[in-house]
Scaffold this active site. Sequence first.
Site, PDB file in Angstrom:
ATOM      1  N   GLU A   1     -16.852  41.250 -28.201  1.00 36.11           N
ATOM      2  CA  GLU A   1     -17.136  41.793 -26.815  1.00 36.11           C
ATOM      3  C   GLU A   1     -16.638  43.110 -26.784  1.00 36.11           C
ATOM      4  O   GLU A   1     -15.970  43.595 -27.611  1.00 36.11           O
ATOM      5  CB  GLU A   1     -16.439  40.514 -25.831  1.00 36.11           C
ATOM      6  CG  GLU A   1     -14.884  40.539 -26.102  1.00 36.11           C
ATOM      7  CD  GLU A   1     -14.156  39.557 -25.379  1.00 36.11           C
ATOM      8  OE1 GLU A   1     -12.970  39.623 -24.844  1.00 36.11           O
ATOM      9  OE2 GLU A   1     -14.969  38.573 -25.064  1.00 36.11           O
TER      10      GLU A   1
ATOM     11  N   HIS B   1     -11.785  38.315 -20.447  1.00 30.82           N
ATOM     12  CA  HIS B   1     -10.519  38.545 -20.950  1.00 30.82           C
ATOM     13  C   HIS B   1      -9.796  39.853 -20.556  1.00 30.82           C
ATOM     14  O   HIS B   1     -10.523  40.900 -20.185  1.00 30.82           O
ATOM     15  CB  HIS B   1     -10.592  38.666 -22.676  1.00 30.82           C
ATOM     16  CG  HIS B   1     -11.059  37.399 -23.174  1.00 30.82           C
ATOM     17  ND1 HIS B   1     -12.027  36.779 -24.037  1.00 30.82           N
ATOM     18  CD2 HIS B   1     -10.862  36.105 -22.781  1.00 30.82           C
ATOM     19  CE1 HIS B   1     -12.244  35.838 -24.637  1.00 30.82           C
ATOM     20  NE2 HIS B   1     -11.614  34.975 -23.615  1.00 30.82           N
TER      21      HIS B   1
END
Length: 293
Positions: free
Chosen positions: A211, A249
């Site tokens: 990511e 996150h």
Amino acid sequence: MGILVDEHSRILVQGITGQEGSFHARACRAYGTQVVAGVTPGRGGQLFDEEVPVFDSVAEAVKETGADVSLIFVPPPFAADAILESADAGVPLIACITEGIPVQDMVKVGRYLQNMPTRLIGPNCPGLINPGARCKIGIMPGSIHRPGRVGVVSRSGTLTYEAVGQLTDLDIGQSSCVGIGGDPIIGSSFVDVLRLFQEDPETDLVVFIGEIGGTKEQEAAVYIEEEFTKPLCALIVGATAPPGKRMGHAGAIITGESARAESKIQALREAGATIIPTPADIGSTAQKVLTGG
């Protein structure tokens, strides 16, 4: 065969008497995992589910039960100390599920573990699973996994489940699945896990899920190009995130050109990875690579 854990792994759960720890300890046991001990200071001498002894310290638990894996469900302010306690007790593998550990705490943990024979998975991760050995360390739903020869490594817990679900629906089993965690500072990196898959004779292909944020994917790309010899399918998520915006996150923050999805995709493609176009294409892409389609 798989990596990191097998049917002989003996698990202790730090925080086993808490709500999260007890729930997931039971799920691990139901899957077939050998949960041999729990650790909660002040609760030593109790039994969890009338079978699993609870100890006041990790050192005592290891001495009495031979536990060789620690699974941590300890609140963020105390989780770093829990990691260090397991390392000091000689536990070779630690999986820390806890989310929200202060970065400064993890800086200290990282430095301490550099000279220790301990491998840390996480924090802020779903853990790991070896379906063939019926060994589950963490919060991954065991029901969606099936034994096979595809490894999965991911920064995202939810996308790990999505990847596994798609693979299983296509009758593609998994050798091992590892969620490395989405925090800025974690224990084991993509490269660390890829090295293990490279050495595992029962892993034929790896599904890699990265990511935005940081440079872990570019570091993995260098390793893939130079040393990794197995087919690899890679998905990078977060392409639509604006610069400086946290998306999920804590580690998924674009802080420069290298942290953008486009840079990571380019690096992995140039390293020889097959790029997965969207999360919906994980299973189909892996199937095409496996069958040569």
